[in-house]
Design a protein around this motif. Structure first.
Motif, PDB file in Angstrom:
ATOM      1  N   LYS A 121      20.481  35.934  39.389  1.00 13.75           N
ATOM      2  CA  LYS A 121      21.145  37.257  39.447  1.00 13.75           C
ATOM      3  C   LYS A 121      20.141  38.380  39.676  1.00 13.75           C
ATOM      4  O   LYS A 121      20.445  39.354  40.359  1.00 13.75           O
TER       5      LYS A 121
ATOM      6  N   ALA B 212      27.105  31.316  40.889  1.00  9.60           N
ATOM      7  CA  ALA B 212      26.294  32.498  40.553  1.00  9.60           C
ATOM      8  C   ALA B 212      25.503  32.988  41.758  1.00  9.60           C
ATOM      9  O   ALA B 212      24.945  34.090  41.728  1.00  9.60           O
TER      10      ALA B 212
ATOM     11  N   THR C 227      31.878  34.398  35.166  1.00 10.97           N
ATOM     12  CA  THR C 227      31.989  34.401  36.628  1.00 10.97           C
ATOM     13  C   THR C 227      33.394  34.020  37.104  1.00 10.97           C
ATOM     14  O   THR C 227      33.963  34.664  37.990  1.00 10.97           O
TER      15      THR C 227
ATOM     16  N   GLU D 205      26.419  43.666  40.919  1.00 10.48           N
ATOM     17  CA  GLU D 205      26.345  43.035  39.585  1.00 10.48           C
ATOM     18  C   GLU D 205      26.548  44.087  38.504  1.00 10.48           C
ATOM     19  O   GLU D 205      27.255  43.848  37.518  1.00 10.48           O
TER      20      GLU D 205
END
Ligand code: T3D
Length: 262
Positions: free
Chosen positions: A96, A120, A150, A217
């Motif tokens: 991430k 991810a 997620t 994000e």
């Protein structure tokens, strides 16, 4: 023995291949350590501007290697928090936080943590024969590797809960229809398609792409006002980048831009 993770760099793209095909690329500590090292290289090396994550053989990854998780009758159960804290969570945070696009090329079954690691990634391509399985509930666990966070965001709560509770395999084509992944492609096209995507991204203004990834994000937890502020600040940074200057110049001069990732 073969390395549990293979890496290859070419034209700005790092390809990482999980390589325990006899165990369907399930994760042990050694594979975690090699994968962490590969992603660290992606973090540190400016020449790497996009990453592909895929699996060797017929699977993407079957998640945790369960062969050392058998609890002897009357024995102490394993402490699963240890592996999650030391290996899975740092892996998910690395994917991430990496300010470069990570493409999952899901070449076959992705089960348990293997599914959630793929999901991810920033862009998920899958071969048509691939399946995603939230296998955890079959053995008394819950989705980890970010799955409970997620999945509802990708497919909505109704589908997320049913996938996690039932552990039914979701074929790649349906995963695309549900918006869980970017695209399902014919199996033979998977690696060429992932490679083309990664090379296109690696030639793009990758500093800006990193900002896009981080902004998206952040939006998952920010409210609208906070996100508008973040967009202002990030756009300020993007606006000072050499690639933005080159992008605008090239547009005005009606020529192809040459981006450096700065
Ligand atoms: O423990 C912690 O630290 C907590 C973290 C948890 C994270 C998790 O990921 S928990 C979930 C773990 N994963 C699973 O429960 C999935 C287990 N695997 C499967 O359900 C099936 O193997 C698949 C659906 C992925 C594929 O099925 P299929 O029929 O195509 O293959 P197979 O015959 O089941 O597997 C082939 C071989 O791989 C087989 O070994 P063998 O008989 O040829 O010697 C099988 O045992 C092995 N294998 C597959 N998955 C795993 C595995 N060995 C160890 N661990 C596995 N996860």
């Amino acid at each position: 023995a073969d390395a549990p993770v293979l890496t290859e760099v070419g034209e700005g793209v790092l390809t990482i291949t999980l390589n325990r095909p006899d165990k369907l690329n399930s994760f042990n500590v050694e594979m975690h350590e090699h994968l962490a090292a590969a992603l660290e290289k992606a973090e540190q090396d400016d020449a790497i501007r996009a990453v592909i994550l895929t699996g060797a053989g017929r699977a993407f990854s079957a998640g945790q290697d369960l062969s050392d998780r058998v609890t002897p009758k009357d024995g102490a159960p394993p402490d699963l928090t240890v592996t999650i804290e030391n290996y899975y969570n740092p892996l998910l945070r690395r994917i991430k936080a990496l300010p470069k696009p990570v493409i999952a090329a899901v070449n076959g079954v992705a089960a348990g943590a293997g599914a959630n690691i793929a999901l991810a990634c920033d862009i998920v391509l899958a071969g048509e024969s691939a399946k995603f399985i939230q296998a955890f509930s079959k053995i008394g666990l819950l989705p980890d590797s970010g799955g409970t966070w997620t999945l509802p965001r990708l497919v909505g709560m109704a589908r997320a809960k049913a996938l996690a509770l039932l552990a039914e395999p979701l074929p790649a084509v349906q995963a695309e229809e549900w918006g869980m992944i970017w695209k399902a492609v014919p199996d033979d096209d998977l690696i060429p398609a992932a490679s083309k995507l990664a090379h296109d991204l690696a030639r793009a203004p990758t500093y800006g792409l990193g900002l896009i990834k981080q902004a998206m994000e952040a939006a998952a937890t920010n409210d609208f006002d906070a996100q508008l502020d973040l967009e202002r600040d990030f756009q300020g940074r993007a606006g000072r980048s050499p690639d933005y200057a080159e992008g605008v110049r090239a547009f005005m001069e009606k020529r192809a831009a040459e981006f450096t990732g700065k």
